[in-house]
Design an enzyme around this catalytic site. Structure first.
Site, PDB file in Angstrom:
ATOM      1  NE  ARG A  49      -1.321   2.503   2.927  1.00 28.69           N
ATOM      2  CZ  ARG A  49      -0.816   3.599   3.450  1.00 28.69           C
ATOM      3  NH1 ARG A  49      -0.706   4.713   2.725  1.00 28.69           N
ATOM      4  NH2 ARG A  49      -0.379   3.616   4.709  1.00 28.69           N
ATOM      5  CB  CYS A  66      10.713  10.783   0.230  1.00 28.72           C
ATOM      6  SG  CYS A  66      10.090  12.227   1.093  1.00 28.72           S
ATOM      7  CG  HIS A 112       4.502   4.640   9.158  1.00 31.02           C
ATOM      8  ND1 HIS A 112       3.845   3.633   8.482  1.00 31.02           N
ATOM      9  CD2 HIS A 112       4.952   5.482   8.193  1.00 31.02           C
ATOM     10  CE1 HIS A 112       3.890   3.864   7.170  1.00 31.02           C
ATOM     11  NE2 HIS A 112       4.558   4.986   6.977  1.00 31.02           N
ATOM     12  CG  ASN A 159       7.191   3.485   3.581  1.00 26.27           C
ATOM     13  OD1 ASN A 159       6.616   3.734   4.636  1.00 26.27           O
ATOM     14  ND2 ASN A 159       6.606   3.587   2.394  1.00 26.27           N
TER      15      ASN A 159
END
Lengths: 299, 299
Positions: free
Chosen positions: B15, B240, B207, B249
């Site tokens: 995702r 990014c 996260h 991530n």
């Protein structure tokens, strides 16, 4: 987390960075670049290596570089010195600090220096003694402390024994190298826990590589153990000699980002370091810092 | 350093990774790839997003993906759900966990969701209530917790107030996002120190993005605060959105390298994750993990 609010960064880009570049950077560019670094607020630059030019041709202009750079009185100018011939050359140009090097791994030492550890130590002792006579400070690089490309894990007792010998021969500071960038934070904690039983923390510096992305996490642990000396290279210059395309030296700009944002004082101006990275970028292939990637995205 | 010896990693590559890719990965490739991830030992995969396809066309095949993947009973299959229409689609394909999202920054929330935070919350509450009625667990993503591209620093009180509202509406776990990868370890410590006064650590996941290289150092601090849930994306997929070419991530493979070497158990097989990264690499541009760089150097 408990850490000092002041840290010393030792800039190793001009030596450890450039020696891993396939092409030699023109001498004049090196000089201008080191002058930029001298004006950044840094207190320490390792400018070159006085090894025989046949081993590291990229740094064969060490004498000219050392002679022509503008010396900032607030900066210690250091260079790598493998033996008495190298020391003679280094003293001729009045290097401030002499850096010795050996490996904690027997195999890596042999591949790197062509000698066993036992045969390397007397050479280093003689360079150290002569350096001290010339009123120079001496730094000792111990490489592969956290793992060796040939032997794998390195026994910490071996590291302790080598550190002890170097300090006994008068070395002022030890730089503990994660040469292939394998260290993890728990290992750094374990190794420092053992080393700090024998050696004062002021004698130790950490030289992390970011090959597997763990360098800043490792710095954090070392900070927590009271270590305040860290090596790094502008822009993450030099890459990893054991994995082409991977990151090598921890980037000074990435280290500054983290430390300054944490409120740790380094005395170094981040903008000047980025300018120095942009300057040397024209001559090299391997800039791998995160700050440089962000900058490139903004162009 | 004190940390749990067991950590849960939530794989967000399908995702959060794929939504930042400019090209859509073919549905069949996504399905095969998610099946590979399902076999890696991971306990959690966020497989897609049920936002309107006009917003994220790369994930317009969410229903087909959810229907055709092979479900491993040990894996929780989650998806992003913005509103009741999205929830209807998600429930039709029996998604295990519903993920809500909003931003701690008013400006970022407006740019991202086209609503104020105050107007977003009732929508999320209704989705949460309906999800619970359907016996689904609910996760809440709070983005820009550590900094916003438009507003800069975010007041932790604002984060606390949003977290409180989400938990009150029945959200089971909060994922605190460093959306633009600016966080430093001291800041993570400070924010967690405050948040853990109000919320149990079991309710919080981190996260982190690695845009400035600090993600693993930030993980380390969160571990030290007892956090055991971390989001990451295979291969550092996705980049990014605010700095093209920079890392986004935190890469699952980099996180696994560090955690496993520290002796932390994740249940995930590193080799499977690397294979999954190599598989998806054929379809995407932005793999930025250190492990992938090393692998490429060995080819």
């Amino acid at each position: 987390m408990d850490f000092s609010n002041k840290v010393s960064i030792k800039e190793v880009g001009p030596r450890d960075g450039l020696q891993n570049e396939s092409e030699m950077v023109p001498t004049d560019a090196k000089i201008e670049w080191i002058n930029m670094l001298s004006d950044s607020g840094t207190s320490y630059i390792e400018i070159s290596s006085f090894v025989h030019p046949k081993w590291i041709p990229q740094l064969k202009d060490a004498t000219e570089v050392a002679k022509k750079i503008k010396r900032n009185p607030n900066v210690t100018y250091a260079a790598l010195v493998p033996n008495s011939t190298g020391l003679e050359r280094a003293l001729e140009v009045n290097i401030d600090e002499v850096c010795l090097f050996l490996s904690a791994s027997e195999t890596h030492n042999k591949k790197n220096i062509n000698k066993s550890i036992a045969d390397t130590l007397p050479v280093l002792e003689s360079v150290s003694t002569e350096s001290k006579k010339a009123n120079k400070t001496v730094r000792g690089y111990v490489s592969t402390v956290f793992g060796c490309p040939y032997e794998g894990d390195i026994d910490t007792d071996k590291v302790i024994s080598i550190c002890d010998k170097l300090l006994t021969m008068g070395v002022d500071e030890l730089s503990l190298g994660d040469t292939i960038g394998v260290a993890d934070p728990a290992q750094v904690a374990k190794v420092l826990e053992e080393l700090l039983r024998y050696f004062p923390k002021e004698k130790l510096a950490m030289h992390f590589h970011n090959t597997r992305g763990t360098a800043l996490a490792n710095v954090l642990v070392a900070l927590d153990y009271g270590i305040t000396n860290f090596d790094s290279a502008v822009g993450g210059l030099g890459g990893c000699p054991y994995a082409k395309g991977a990151s090598g030296n921890l980037a000074t700009d990435d280290l500054l980002y983290m430390l300054h944002r944490m409120g740790v004082v380094t005395g170094i101006n981040e903008k000047n370091i980025i300018e120095a990275a942009l300057y040397i970028e024209k001559y090299v292939k391997n800039l791998s810092s995160n700050q440089m990637k962000i900058l490139k995205s903004e162009r």
